[in-house]
Design an enzyme around this catalytic site. Sequence first.
Site, PDB file in Angstrom:
ATOM      1  N   GLU A 208     -65.571  15.245 -77.663  1.00  0.00           N
ATOM      2  CA  GLU A 208     -65.655  14.327 -76.510  1.00  0.00           C
ATOM      3  C   GLU A 208     -64.244  14.248 -75.931  1.00  0.00           C
ATOM      4  OE1 GLU A 208     -66.681  10.270 -77.529  1.00  0.00           O
ATOM      5  OE2 GLU A 208     -66.991   9.686 -75.420  1.00  0.00           O
ATOM      6  N   ASP A 286     -75.570   7.670 -73.264  1.00  0.00           N
ATOM      7  CA  ASP A 286     -74.505   7.196 -74.156  1.00  0.00           C
ATOM      8  C   ASP A 286     -74.503   5.669 -74.275  1.00  0.00           C
ATOM      9  OD1 ASP A 286     -72.457   7.595 -75.970  1.00  0.00           O
ATOM     10  OD2 ASP A 286     -70.933   8.140 -74.493  1.00  0.00           O
TER      11      ASP A 286
END
Length: 349
Positions: A208, A286
Amino acid sequence: MFTPPPIARDRLPALLAAMPKAELHIHIEGSLEPEMIFALAQRNGVALPYASVEQLRRAYDFSDLQSFLDIYYAGASVLLHEQDFYDMARAYLARAAMENVVHAEIFFDPQTHTARGVGMETVIRGLHRACADARAELGISASLILCFLRHLSEEDAFATLEQAMPFLDQFIGVGLDSSEVGHPPEKFARVFARCRELGLHLVAHAGEEGPPAYIWSALDVLGAERIDHGVQAVHDTALMRRLADERIALTVCPLSNLKLRVFPQLSQHNLKRLLDAGLVATVNSDDPAYFGGYLNQNFTEVFAALPQLDARDAWQLAHNSFAASFAPEAQRRAWQDRLAECFAQHAGN
Ligand code: ADE
Ligand code: ZN
């Protein structure tokens, strides 16, 4: 291989909203809307360092992952009772069902709650009951994935697994989340090995903000079956080849990447590049309450920002979401058939 019929670009938003899809990367604590944070704070007598919903929302201006996590953990502090976990998950599942999400694999962060004295049974029972009721009442399928917080120790992760043992039939796998850089997957090799022995599915956030090396070790050291985010893989050609060859899915979260400044603009997102390289990429929300949109918003905004994405990519992303899910194969195929029907209908309209 199904070839989707040609569909005009101006009809894409309607198609993206209508198509059946799975969501594989949603942190349930990240679905807590500011209004619900305030309502639960009042219900539970928890003091918040914000005077109003508006003031809280104004604080959602993040510079990176850590700046978000600090606020996200503070928001979760209002969750105390089984009913709180139920209400939070039920609200997400109602919203997801409205967006034609037919299956969700939902992350939860038990250490955020057990560290405040909330029992593991309170967390899991509330979330699991919400999943069961949503299946019965809304027709959406949902399962739970327990995430270990990687900024905490291996010992804490083992203690968390021990507390979760009586509920092994109520979650399908484990994941790894929280502050990535400085907390490589290797730290949790032994916990994941134990989870694998227990028959749990394994996933991990990697790449990420962290380097491609973390994706390699999520695969090789942890045995992760899917990589959450993984967008940094594009910096490593051999890794891209491996992800494509082994059909390891990436659960990509476009609006999260924008809000946490992984990409300066959505138009610079690498989703199309990942798809064109043959990776099993999926689109996910998310932490939708914090990043400005649920699943359909992630789809419509990233398609608007990347004009190269077309109807074939829409079909591929939804198809991938089922292929990469941990649902039984017959169920995955049935959803993929529904997806093909949806595309055929949209082409005819
Ligand atoms: N926990 C919730 N959202 C997260 C993210 N985007 N990365 C890592 N940990 C998280
Ligand atoms: Zn995440």
